[in-house]
Scaffold this active site. Structure first.
Site, PDB file in Angstrom:
ATOM      1  N   ASP A   5       0.861  -1.190   0.000  1.00  0.00           N
ATOM      2  CA  ASP A   5       0.000   0.000   0.000  1.00  0.00           C
ATOM      3  C   ASP A   5       0.894   1.234   0.000  1.00  0.00           C
ATOM      4  OD1 ASP A   5      -2.172   1.654   0.134  1.00  0.00           O
ATOM      5  OD2 ASP A   5      -2.688   1.204   2.216  1.00  0.00           O
ATOM      6  N   ASP A  53      -3.099   2.448  -6.000  1.00  0.00           N
ATOM      7  CA  ASP A  53      -1.968   2.534  -5.087  1.00  0.00           C
ATOM      8  C   ASP A  53      -1.813   1.328  -4.169  1.00  0.00           C
ATOM      9  OD1 ASP A  53      -4.185   2.997  -3.531  1.00  0.00           O
ATOM     10  OD2 ASP A  53      -3.362   4.731  -2.486  1.00  0.00           O
ATOM     11  N   GLU A  54      -2.426   0.206  -4.502  1.00  0.00           N
ATOM     12  CA  GLU A  54      -2.247  -0.977  -3.664  1.00  0.00           C
ATOM     13  C   GLU A  54      -2.428  -2.248  -4.487  1.00  0.00           C
ATOM     14  OE1 GLU A  54      -5.276  -1.570  -0.608  1.00  0.00           O
ATOM     15  OE2 GLU A  54      -6.575  -0.137  -1.638  1.00  0.00           O
TER      16      GLU A  54
END
Length: 354
Positions: free
Chosen positions: A8, A102-103
């Site tokens: 993350d 974003d993860e």
């Protein structure tokens, strides 16, 4: 035994902005809607010290942090950096599942013959930083749900490794809302049953949980007992096509809302056709004037990208779920569960709408 990483990125949008504007490094940076009626998308850790949180109204954020630097999102820029990061992560994984910009989840089980999970995590973090100058946090566990919870445990720029025989102890004292998918309504239902902590749920009999909360609650019970076992599933595309509208004033005029839905559905249809995709699932978002937000989805028995199907199903979902006694602040439409409409090479860039 599997080894799963959840990677993350740390306050990703704000960190991207600081990357190109280093003078903002020690400033509270808030990324959000362009208007005063917008909401916070991301706040860096400096801004969070003032109480600013994601999904908070920009007006409230400015009350808490009047000296903050408020910037509109630049999705094209963020996605270009995300593409680099996802390429890096894909190279370290046996199985790779991006779940947002974003993860991502990585199944690294077969990568650990001659290396420990902590060393591999350090290598990933170093490679991401060397190529982008951005930091991430990593959770490591034997399943996806615990890895995701762990990645949030030592933010920013941390690594948390939850070993199999320590998993239940790791979870037991955490609030029940830490389980992904437990929102305000479900949390209150659980609290009403005397379940405040993950350990409270883990201690309950499996059949009792199903009887009280329905079959879908079995997933929560499995997570609480560290038994969840869903695979890291490589995806052809994690894309969805969506658009939202924040109204200048809260409204309850259905005819006006439908006019906005027409424009939004036509836009989503055009984008799907332009990129040669068909969708199978349509979702709507309704945010009321008190900021309560609901999302509802419907998966059809066929794939589609035409305006009429998108608009008709949007209106159906809206009519089924709209509380006519309340005013609306925002509506949104999203099409997902995608399939290519023509032969097209799958590549890592298919995960992003650049």
């Amino acid at each position: 035994m599997r080894t799963i990483f959840h990677v993350d990125m740390d306050s990703f949008f704000a960190s991207c902005e600081i990357l190109r504007r280093p003078e903002l490094k020690n400033e509270p940076v808030i990324i959000g809607g362009k208007s005063e009626r917008g909401v916070v998308s991301t706040a860096n850790y400096k801004a969070r010290e003032f109480g600013v949180k994601s999904a908070m109204s920009i007006v409230r954020a400015k009350e808490l942090c009047p000296e903050g630097v408020y910037l509109p999102p630049d999705m094209k820029y963020y996605k270009s950096l995300s593409l680099k990061i996802m390429n890096i992560l894909n190279g370290f994984a046996d199985k790779f599942e991006p779940i947002s910009i974003d993860e991502a989840y990585l199944d690294v089980t077969d990568k650990l013959d001659n290396i420990s999970p902590m060393i591999l995590a350090a290598k990933i973090k170093k490679e991401i930083y060397n190529q982008t100058k951005l930091t991430c946090s990593i959770g490591i566990a034997h399943n996806k749900s615990i890895a995701k919870i762990a990645s949030d445990f030592e933010k920013p720029n941390g690594v948390t490794y939850v070993k199999y025989d320590e998993a239940r102890d790791f979870l037991k004292d955490m609030p029940i809302r830490k389980i992904s998918g437990v929102g305000k309504v479900t949390e209150q239902q659980l609290i009403n049953l005397g379940i405040k902590l993950i350990g409270d749920l883990a201690s309950k009999d499996r059949q009792w949980v199903i009887e009280k909360l329905g079959k879908s609650s079995l997933r929560l019970w499995l997570i609480a007992n560290a038994l969840e076992s869903s695979d890291v599933a490589p995806r052809e595309s994690s894309e969805s096509y969506s658009t939202e509208k924040t109204f200048d004033e809260d409204i309850d005029d259905k005819d006006l809302i439908f006019e906005y839905f027409k424009k939004m559905c036509r836009r989503v249809s055009n984008e799907l056709k332009e990129d040669k995709y068909l969708a199978k699932t349509i979702s709507i978002k309704i945010r009321y004037d008190d900021f309560e937000t609901i999302t509802r989805a419907k998966t059809l028995p066929f794939h589609f990208n035409d305006y009429k199907t998108i608009f008709d199903e949007t209106l159906f979902l809206f009519d089924e779920n709209y509380d006519v006694s309340r005013k609306i602040r925002l509506v949104g439409v999203k099409c997902s569960n995608l399939q290519q409409s023509v032969e097209k090479q799958t590549k890592i860039t298919d995960f992003f709408d650049l």
